[in-house]
Enzyme design. Structure first.
Site, PDB file in Angstrom:
ATOM      1  N   ASP A  36      79.015  98.098  38.591  1.00  0.00           N
ATOM      2  CA  ASP A  36      77.769  98.131  39.364  1.00  0.00           C
ATOM      3  C   ASP A  36      77.957  97.522  40.756  1.00  0.00           C
ATOM      4  O   ASP A  36      78.805  96.651  40.953  1.00  0.00           O
ATOM      5  CB  ASP A  36      76.677  97.374  38.577  1.00  0.00           C
ATOM      6  CG  ASP A  36      75.278  97.714  39.065  1.00  0.00           C
ATOM      7  OD1 ASP A  36      75.123  98.711  39.801  1.00  0.00           O
ATOM      8  OD2 ASP A  36      74.343  96.975  38.714  1.00  0.00           O
ATOM      9  N   HIS A  53      80.615 104.380  46.648  1.00  0.00           N
ATOM     10  CA  HIS A  53      81.126 105.061  45.448  1.00  0.00           C
ATOM     11  C   HIS A  53      82.593 105.427  45.636  1.00  0.00           C
ATOM     12  O   HIS A  53      83.397 105.330  44.717  1.00  0.00           O
ATOM     13  CB  HIS A  53      80.301 106.309  45.143  1.00  0.00           C
ATOM     14  CG  HIS A  53      78.866 106.008  44.794  1.00  0.00           C
ATOM     15  ND1 HIS A  53      78.519 105.031  43.893  1.00  0.00           N
ATOM     16  CD2 HIS A  53      77.689 106.542  45.228  1.00  0.00           C
ATOM     17  CE1 HIS A  53      77.200 104.990  43.778  1.00  0.00           C
ATOM     18  NE2 HIS A  53      76.677 105.890  44.586  1.00  0.00           N
ATOM     19  N   LEU A 147      97.173 103.286  26.835  1.00  0.00           N
ATOM     20  CA  LEU A 147      95.774 102.897  27.032  1.00  0.00           C
ATOM     21  C   LEU A 147      94.808 104.025  26.641  1.00  0.00           C
ATOM     22  O   LEU A 147      95.014 105.176  27.028  1.00  0.00           O
ATOM     23  CB  LEU A 147      95.576 102.555  28.517  1.00  0.00           C
ATOM     24  CG  LEU A 147      94.153 102.264  28.974  1.00  0.00           C
ATOM     25  CD1 LEU A 147      93.703 100.898  28.452  1.00  0.00           C
ATOM     26  CD2 LEU A 147      94.069 102.286  30.499  1.00  0.00           C
TER      27      LEU A 147
HETATM   28  C1  IPE Z   1      74.346 100.857  35.272  1.00  0.00           C
HETATM   29  O1  IPE Z   1      74.093 100.665  36.631  1.00  0.00           O
HETATM   30  C2  IPE Z   1      74.994 102.187  35.052  1.00  0.00           C
HETATM   31  C3  IPE Z   1      76.347 102.303  35.545  1.00  0.00           C
HETATM   32  C4  IPE Z   1      77.078 101.342  36.025  1.00  0.00           C
HETATM   33  C5  IPE Z   1      76.931 103.609  35.442  1.00  0.00           C
HETATM   34  P1  IPE Z   1      72.667 100.951  37.275  1.00  0.00           P
HETATM   35  O2  IPE Z   1      72.758 100.575  38.695  1.00  0.00           O
HETATM   36  O3  IPE Z   1      72.243 102.342  36.995  1.00  0.00           O
HETATM   37  O4  IPE Z   1      71.749  99.959  36.464  1.00  0.00           O
HETATM   38  P2  IPE Z   1      70.283  99.417  36.725  1.00  0.00           P
HETATM   39  O5  IPE Z   1      69.413 100.593  36.980  1.00  0.00           O
HETATM   40  O6  IPE Z   1      70.339  98.515  37.913  1.00  0.00           O
HETATM   41  O7  IPE Z   1      69.916  98.660  35.485  1.00  0.00           O
HETATM   42  C1  IPE Z   2      77.259 101.666  40.431  1.00  0.00           C
HETATM   43  O1  IPE Z   2      76.779 101.268  41.660  1.00  0.00           O
HETATM   44  C2  IPE Z   2      77.520 103.149  40.330  1.00  0.00           C
HETATM   45  C3  IPE Z   2      76.592 103.858  39.444  1.00  0.00           C
HETATM   46  C4  IPE Z   2      75.599 103.344  38.806  1.00  0.00           C
HETATM   47  C5  IPE Z   2      76.811 105.275  39.277  1.00  0.00           C
HETATM   48  P1  IPE Z   2      75.279 101.496  42.107  1.00  0.00           P
HETATM   49  O2  IPE Z   2      75.180 102.834  42.745  1.00  0.00           O
HETATM   50  O3  IPE Z   2      74.335 101.270  40.999  1.00  0.00           O
HETATM   51  O4  IPE Z   2      75.113 100.377  43.205  1.00  0.00           O
HETATM   52  P2  IPE Z   2      73.847  99.438  43.452  1.00  0.00           P
HETATM   53  O5  IPE Z   2      73.517  98.788  42.148  1.00  0.00           O
HETATM   54  O6  IPE Z   2      72.746 100.323  43.938  1.00  0.00           O
HETATM   55  O7  IPE Z   2      74.313  98.457  44.458  1.00  0.00           O
HETATM   56 MG    MG Z   3      73.314  99.634  40.315  1.00  0.00          MG
END
Ligand code: IPE
Ligand code: IPE
Ligand code: MG
Length: 280
Positions: A36, A53, A147
């Site tokens: 995240d 990303h 792995l």
């Molecule tokens: C959790 O991250 C899902 C992934 C890392 C793929 P999100 O960014 O979607 O989670 P929330 O919405 O903050 O809980």
């Molecule tokens: C994780 O990073 C990637 C996915 C959930 C796909 P985020 O896109 O959720 O990044 P934040 O949480 O908005 O910073």
């Molecule tokens: Mg996120």
């Protein structure tokens, strides 16, 4: 020409860190990561979320490689949740494109390094191009013994539990299973994660203290490690810190500390048996 294998690419410092971490055999067997913070990483640098990303993919490459070098047997990466479909169309497209690119670019190297690719989630919801390359990758690597890399894609823990209940109900109706036989083990065998041991360690980056619908059944006794570090900055150094933290903990599974300390360590025979049984 074949590239050097990951096992031959380690720096002296890496080798020493890996040796330090593997001494005592207390490394997690299964590590699961909620990746995240890509968006915030980008925003903090006045970049588009897509750039976060993209940089996050570099972290994926490094953590996969480090896991293999370290000898972590199972690595599960939460890459896209079912709820993530609700994001703006353009962001979803970028994520799908990056996923497809990762699989196309990395497949050969993953294969050469013995990685077995696996996926959980509602995979038929993925765009056809992603679905196809994912299947190709799983097929190509299915006999590898290194792995086990599981990608959670279009994944939801509740969805998987719900799906398992439906499958069980079908089997009961067809007379294949009787309600008394539905033990915890039998239930788990209907989940998409059957064949994987429960995660020993769950890491979440970006400081959020929640599971966001990840492996709800399987994390009953997982150790949880949350770091403020955003995913694009989470590389092997941060991963090794998480491992050290994990190894310093006492896992009690409901018992007292005194009980755990006096438990006999496993016999060589038990260890050999465990090596052949992924559910142990
Ligand atoms: C959790 O991250 C899902 C992934 C890392 C793929 P999100 O960014 O979607 O989670 P929330 O919405 O903050 O809980
Ligand atoms: C994780 O990073 C990637 C996915 C959930 C796909 P985020 O896109 O959720 O990044 P934040 O949480 O908005 O910073
Ligand atoms: Mg996120």
């Amino acid at each position: 020409m074949m590239k050097r294998l990951w096992s031959e690419q380690q720096s002296q410092q890496d080798i020493e860190q890996c040796q330090e971490l593997t001494i005592g055999g207390r490394l997690p067997k299964h590590c699961a990561i909620i990746m995240d913070g890509n968006g915030r990483w980008a925003q903090e640098r006045s970049k588009q979320r897509a750039a976060g990303h993209e940089e996050g993919m570099e972290s994926v490459r490094d953590i996969v490689k480090a896991s293999s070098q370290l000898g972590v047997k199972y690595l599960t990466l939460y890459a896209f949740s079912m709820e993530n479909w609700k994001r703006p169309r353009q962001e979803v497209n970028v994520l799908m494109l990056l996923l497809e690119r990762y699989l196309r670019q990395e497949l050969q190297e993953l294969h050469e390094n013995g990685v077995r690719l696996n996926a959980i989630g509602k995979l038929n919801a993925l765009p056809k191009r992603v679905f196809n390359i994912l299947h190709e990758a799983m097929e190509k690597t299915k006999n590898n013994e290194g792995l086990v890399l599981t990608l959670a894609l279009s994944y939801s823990g509740r969805w998987d539990v719900n799906r398992a209940v439906q499958l069980i109900a079908h089997d009961v109706r067809r007379g294949k299973l009787s309600p008394e036989d539905i033990t915890e083990e039998r239930f788990a065998s209907y989940l998409q994660t059957s064949g994987l041991p429960d995660p020993d360690l769950v890491i979440r980056t970006s400081g959020e203290m929640r599971l966001s619908n990840f492996l709800l059944w399987e994390t009953a006794y997982s150790e949880i490690y949350i770091t403020e570090c955003m995913w694009p900055e989470f590389r092997r150094e941060q991963y090794f810190s998480a491992m050290r933290d994990y190894m310093s903990r006492e896992r009690r599974f409901g018992k007292t500390s005194a009980q755990v300390k006096t438990e006999p360590s496993k016999t060589v025979f038990q260890k050999v048996m465990d090596a052949f049984n992924p559910l142990s």
